[in-house]
Motif scaffolding. Structure first.
Motif, PDB file in Angstrom:
ATOM      1  N   THR A 121       0.423  -1.446   0.233  1.00  0.00           N
ATOM      2  CA  THR A 121       0.140   0.057   0.055  1.00  0.00           C
ATOM      3  C   THR A 121       1.244   1.060  -0.046  1.00  0.00           C
ATOM      4  O   THR A 121       0.625   2.499   0.282  1.00  0.00           O
ATOM      5  N   GLY A 122       2.060   1.393   0.078  1.00  0.00           N
ATOM      6  CA  GLY A 122       2.985   2.162  -0.368  1.00  0.00           C
ATOM      7  C   GLY A 122       3.348   3.129   0.824  1.00  0.00           C
ATOM      8  O   GLY A 122       4.555   3.993   0.238  1.00  0.00           O
ATOM      9  N   MET A 123       4.140   1.950   1.979  1.00  0.00           N
ATOM     10  CA  MET A 123       4.350   2.189   2.781  1.00  0.00           C
ATOM     11  C   MET A 123       5.820   2.289   2.521  1.00  0.00           C
ATOM     12  O   MET A 123       6.052   0.847   2.760  1.00  0.00           O
ATOM     13  N   PRO A 124       6.429   3.275   3.303  1.00  0.00           N
ATOM     14  CA  PRO A 124       8.489   2.950   3.153  1.00  0.00           C
ATOM     15  C   PRO A 124       8.825   1.764   3.726  1.00  0.00           C
ATOM     16  O   PRO A 124       8.382   2.145   5.046  1.00  0.00           O
ATOM     17  N   GLN A 125       9.779   1.557   2.933  1.00  0.00           N
ATOM     18  CA  GLN A 125      10.682  -0.024   3.622  1.00  0.00           C
ATOM     19  C   GLN A 125      11.037   0.501   5.480  1.00  0.00           C
ATOM     20  O   GLN A 125      10.758  -0.233   6.454  1.00  0.00           O
ATOM     21  N   GLU A 126      11.858   1.426   5.606  1.00  0.00           N
ATOM     22  CA  GLU A 126      12.431   2.685   6.671  1.00  0.00           C
ATOM     23  C   GLU A 126      11.306   2.687   7.695  1.00  0.00           C
ATOM     24  O   GLU A 126      11.362   2.412   8.978  1.00  0.00           O
ATOM     25  N   GLU A 129      -0.441   5.995  -7.576  1.00  0.00           N
ATOM     26  CA  GLU A 129      -1.569   5.788  -9.050  1.00  0.00           C
ATOM     27  C   GLU A 129      -1.569   4.574  -8.816  1.00  0.00           C
ATOM     28  O   GLU A 129      -3.220   4.360  -9.263  1.00  0.00           O
ATOM     29  N   LEU A 130      -0.944   2.902  -8.616  1.00  0.00           N
ATOM     30  CA  LEU A 130      -1.843   1.870  -8.562  1.00  0.00           C
ATOM     31  C   LEU A 130      -3.408   1.694  -7.329  1.00  0.00           C
ATOM     32  O   LEU A 130      -3.681   1.256  -7.455  1.00  0.00           O
ATOM     33  N   LEU A 131      -3.007   2.937  -6.466  1.00  0.00           N
ATOM     34  CA  LEU A 131      -4.084   3.060  -5.714  1.00  0.00           C
ATOM     35  C   LEU A 131      -5.094   3.894  -5.904  1.00  0.00           C
ATOM     36  O   LEU A 131      -6.776   3.993  -6.092  1.00  0.00           O
ATOM     37  N   ARG A 132      -4.705   4.729  -7.061  1.00  0.00           N
ATOM     38  CA  ARG A 132      -5.544   5.736  -6.717  1.00  0.00           C
ATOM     39  C   ARG A 132      -6.457   5.888  -8.994  1.00  0.00           C
ATOM     40  O   ARG A 132      -7.800   5.373  -8.676  1.00  0.00           O
ATOM     41  N   ARG A 133      -5.940   4.957  -9.273  1.00  0.00           N
ATOM     42  CA  ARG A 133      -7.005   4.269 -10.683  1.00  0.00           C
ATOM     43  C   ARG A 133      -7.892   4.065 -10.449  1.00  0.00           C
ATOM     44  O   ARG A 133      -9.611   4.333 -11.136  1.00  0.00           O
TER      45      ARG A 133
END
Length: 271
Positions: free
Chosen positions: A169-174, A229-233
């Motif tokens: 869902t786009g959360m940065p690894q850190e 964009e993967l979550l917005r489309r």
């Protein structure tokens, strides 16, 4: 005048599963549907529910297998629709409905199946939007199911499943690493088996066009302008399919939307 008390109860789903429901505020009824890894234990303050409770009677509930709700196997998406139907019946006539992430997919499926609501709002239903295909969704499902089947409940492998979802869902690894060292991580691990439920709810990941074309209540489809964009489309696709839908993108917001930004928009739409 003091605020109405927060009350907790349980409603019975069609298969006899007890679903934990919390009621806040006063006014027209609004029901909230959580996304993955969210329950009354991982989000005890429920800031969105609290913000809406100044104008509405807000019902938020633990989806099956989470928090205060039971879980009767085998899981099917139809049983989750039954759970939501029981909560809506408890809320009473004229309820509005908001679904977040996989909760948005559940809300859409329920309304498409005839769930009676006055208005529907959804935020970033996590379909693929046809940017990736069913093979990618099946690969992710197989990967997560292998992780979940690998070891006992609460294991480090369950934590791997949670981390995999957060990264998706786009959360940065850190940030994932930081969250993994917080007290709430144990609650996330306990919810890890319900990730299989979310994946089953999304089926092959493609927006179910034929079903969602039957959604005929006023609908607000939201996404975050700062989300990938993967979550917005998928949000734009859903907005095009639903005949009575409006689409709005929230500036500076991501999938982890700020409740203080979201609540006024929902309140205006539901009013």
């Amino acid at each position: 005048m003091s605020a109405p008390p927060t009350t907790r109860t349980r409603v019975m789903s069609a298969d006899g599963t007890a679903i934990g429901v919390t009621r806040r505020g006063s006014g027209p009824p609004v029901v909230l549907v959580d996304g993955a890894l969210t329950s009354s234990r991982t989000d005890p303050g429920r800031p969105l529910a609290a913000a809406l409770a100044t104008r509405f009677t807000v019902y938020d509930y633990d989806r099956r297998g989470r928090g205060t709700s039971g879980d009767t196997p085998p899981y099917t998406p139809a049983r989750e629709v039954d759970d939501l139907t029981a909560v809506i019946a408890h809320a009473g006539p004229g309820a509005c409905l908001f679904g977040m992430s996989s909760g948005a997919a559940l809300a859409l499926e329920a309304v498409a199946a005839g769930l009676p609501v006055r208005r529907l709002a959804v935020y970033e239903p996590p379909y693929t939007g046809e940017v990736t295909g069913p093979a990618d969704v099946r690969r992710m499902r197989n990967e997560l199911e292998a992780i979940l089947a690998d070891d006992a409940r609460g294991s480090a492998r369950y934590g791997d499943a949670v981390a995999r979802l957060m990264a998706t869902t786009g959360m940065p690894q850190e940030m994932v690493t930081l969250v993994r060292h917080t007290p709430v991580w144990r609650e996330y691990e306990a919810l890890a088996p319900t990730l299989a439920y979310d994946l089953a709810l999304l089926d092959d990941g493609i927006v179910p066009r034929r079903r969602f074309e039957h959604v005929d209540v006023p609908t607000l489809v939201l996404d975050g302008a700062a989300s990938p964009e993967l979550l917005r489309r998928p949000s734009r696709i859903v907005a095009c399919l639903v005949s009575a839908a409006a689409y709005q993108s929230l500036p500076d917001q991501t999938h982890d939307v700020d409740p203080t930004v979201l609540a006024p928009i929902l309140a205006d739409f539901f009013a």
